[in-house]
Design an enzyme around this catalytic site. Sequence first.
Site, PDB file in Angstrom:
ATOM      1  N   GLY A 126       0.789  -1.224   0.000  1.00 37.47           N
ATOM      2  CA  GLY A 126       0.000   0.000   0.000  1.00 37.47           C
ATOM      3  C   GLY A 126       0.820   1.272   0.000  1.00 37.47           C
ATOM      4  O   GLY A 126       0.342   2.324   0.424  1.00 37.47           O
ATOM      5  N   GLU A 183       7.997   4.960  -6.010  1.00 33.59           N
ATOM      6  CA  GLU A 183       9.009   4.093  -6.630  1.00 33.59           C
ATOM      7  C   GLU A 183      10.416   4.622  -6.343  1.00 33.59           C
ATOM      8  O   GLU A 183      11.298   4.644  -7.200  1.00 33.59           O
ATOM      9  CB  GLU A 183       8.767   3.955  -8.142  1.00 33.59           C
ATOM     10  N   CYS A 242       2.546 -11.961   4.685  1.00 37.16           N
ATOM     11  CA  CYS A 242       2.826 -13.182   3.939  1.00 37.16           C
ATOM     12  C   CYS A 242       1.582 -14.073   4.004  1.00 37.16           C
ATOM     13  O   CYS A 242       0.739 -13.916   4.892  1.00 37.16           O
ATOM     14  CB  CYS A 242       4.036 -13.887   4.563  1.00 37.16           C
TER      15      CYS A 242
END
Length: 191
Positions: free
Chosen positions: A14, A88, A145
């Site tokens: 997120g 990013e 996970c």
Amino acid sequence: MAKLYFYYASMNAGKSTTLLQADFNYRERGMATMLFTAAVDDRFATGTITSRIGLSAPATMFDAATDIAAAVTERHRRGHLACVLVDEAQFLTADQVRQLAGIADGLGVPVLAYGLRTDFRGQLFEGSARLLAVADALIEIKSVCACGRKATMNLRVDREGRAVAEGRQTEIGGNDRYVALCRRHFTEALE
């Protein structure tokens, strides 16, 4: 005093959503922001930060040759910037991270950088390594996970879902190419 923040996480945690929410909060209060995203990320519309839950906003694209400090200084000169947000951030160069620190220190504009900490081999990206070294604040965004433990690693998979251990550091993809895993399951998948 403005700070350089590094928000890091595994894939699908997120990061872009959190960035877009922070941007919205500034803009809702009438404050100007400047958004950056990596030109190499072509998963969605170019020049746009897009989250998997459907939020998006236009952004200035950067690559290794982009002088982020010059772009921010020019925009700040035309009207006070309250915040710079970078998506990013793992694709930043070490020099661009230095520029971001200079924006916080010299212009007094907070910089919020969001990105991956490590690649599919568990190695630091250049931008992430530098941000981990110099950011004023390090904030981990948590992901989970499949086993329920905290996901900290990014497993690259092929079309059949098998783990990939070799290749270029940067290969753009989403859920079709990467799976966020805890360290234990990441290690097991590569063995």
